[in-house]
Design an enzyme around this catalytic site. Structure first.
Site, short mmCIF file in Angstrom:
data_model
loop_
_atom_site.label_atom_id
_atom_site.label_comp_id
_atom_site.label_asym_id
_atom_site.label_seq_id
_atom_site.Cartn_x
_atom_site.Cartn_y
_atom_site.Cartn_z
N GLU A 1 4.04 -5.45 7.15
CA GLU A 1 3.18 -4.47 7.83
C GLU A 1 3.48 -4.35 9.32
O GLU A 1 3.32 -3.29 9.91
CB GLU A 1 1.69 -4.86 7.65
CG GLU A 1 1.15 -4.65 6.25
CD GLU A 1 1.27 -5.85 5.35
OE1 GLU A 1 2.10 -6.75 5.63
OE2 GLU A 1 0.55 -5.91 4.34
N ALA B 1 0.86 -1.18 0.00
CA ALA B 1 0.00 0.00 0.00
C ALA B 1 0.89 1.23 0.00
O ALA B 1 2.04 1.17 0.44
CB ALA B 1 -0.88 -0.01 1.24
N GLU C 1 -0.32 -9.23 -1.38
CA GLU C 1 -1.76 -9.51 -1.34
C GLU C 1 -2.38 -9.41 -2.74
O GLU C 1 -3.23 -10.23 -3.11
CB GLU C 1 -2.45 -8.55 -0.36
CG GLU C 1 -2.07 -8.85 1.09
CD GLU C 1 -2.54 -7.80 2.06
OE1 GLU C 1 -2.19 -6.61 1.85
OE2 GLU C 1 -3.25 -8.13 3.02
N GLY D 1 0.67 -5.08 0.59
CA GLY D 1 -0.43 -5.11 -0.39
C GLY D 1 0.01 -5.66 -1.74
O GLY D 1 -0.82 -6.17 -2.49
#
Ligand code: HXC
Length: 259
Positions: free
Chosen positions: A133, A67, A113, A110
């Site tokens: 994270e 992210a 992911e 992310g």
């Protein structure tokens, strides 16, 4: 195609559309705009017969560094609660056509992911995977804890998420996170070839096969078997099934039309 800012879209070529994440200056960090462009692009092809498979890549150096931490820093708890991003992730997860990831370099947070939203992953041997994270005081927020555990099992999922350590491409293959490892220059060509092979198959069968396989993630064996049987039955009503069987009998190549 609309003029995108954070992705490049090419094709369809032989049934395959390629989406290249294109924020090299930020290691392809998944800012809101990139995710929106990705979800919009996928959605726009759902009814397009010319797109039968999709390849997502970040290029030869990096897949995605997660992210966009700079955007994330601006959100408090209420901001996160009201964030639109989960709707983009849901749209990507619900995309019905096969998606292949060609991963080189870092696939983190992310980015890892996003890769796990793809159906097949081909990795360059320079790829590194991780869910760092924890180093930011957060946890994976786009399905990482769930998809990782279902893919690599408890011990490795715990190791990655709790320690923030990375694994390499060979380890990722060993644990089922990726299916093939190539030299970095070959991950995209190999993903493209595979996507073209899949694009040449009967699209309704491909779609129902993907749906049935993904169901195995989230349901009991009995429910999954029922879904598989219904999909199998439904396929008996398609012209492509008649064509596939006829082509076999007549010793010729089938010509599938998605009907
Ligand atoms: C925003 C990022 C970024 C990120 C890198 N950059 N990762 N910007 N969000 N996730 C930016 C840097 O700030 C820098 O910008 C430029 O990209 C180059 O980064 P470097 O660190 O100088 O590059 P390098 O030394 O090659 O290291 C690459 C890296 C490292 C190992 C990928 O950048 C890194 O650790 N990034 C963060 C990885 C991470 O923690 N990901 C998880 C994010 S949280 P400037 O302007 O300085 O040049 C997450 C939560 C998911 O994903 C929740 C649901 C979506």
């Amino acid at each position: 195609m609309p003029d995108y800012q954070d992705i490049l879209v090419t094709g369809p070529d032989s049934g395959v559309m390629t989406i290249t994440l294109n924020r090299p200056q930020a290691r392809n960090a998944l800012c809101n705009n990139l995710l929106r462009e990705l979800a919009d692009t996928l959605d726009a092809t759902i009814g397009n017969d010319k797109v039968r498979a999709v390849v997502i890549t970040g290029g030869e150096k990096v897949f995605a560094a997660g992210a966009d931490i700079k955007e994330m820093a601006e959100l408090d708890a209420v901001g996160v609660m009201n964030d639109i991003r989960p709707t983009y992730w849901r749209r990507i997860a619900q995309y019905p056509k096969p998606v292949i990831a060609a991963v080189n370099g870092f696939a983190l947070g992310g980015g890892c992911e996003l890769m796990m939203h793809c159906d097949i992953v081909i990795a360059g041997d320079n790829a590194r995977f991780g869910q760092p994270e924890i180093n930011l005081g957060i946890i994976p927020g786009a399905g990482g804890t769930q998809r990782l555990l279902r893919t690599v099992g408890k011990s490795m999922a715990m190791q990655l998420v709790l320690s923030g350590e990375f694994i390499n491409a060979e380890q990722a293959r060993e644990f089922g996170l990726v299916s093939e490892v190539t030299i970095p220059e070959m991950s995209y060509p190999r993903a493209l070839t595979l996507a073209k092979t899949i694009a040449s198959k009967p699209p309704i069968a491909v779609r129902l096969a993907k749906e049935s396989l993904l169901k195995a993630y989230e349901t009991t064996l009995e429910t999954g078997l029922n879904l598989e049987r219904k999909a199998f039955t439904l396929l008996a009503a398609t012209e492509d099934r008649n064509e596939g069987i006829a082509a076999f009998m007549e010793k010729r190549q089938p010509h599938f039309q998605g009907k």
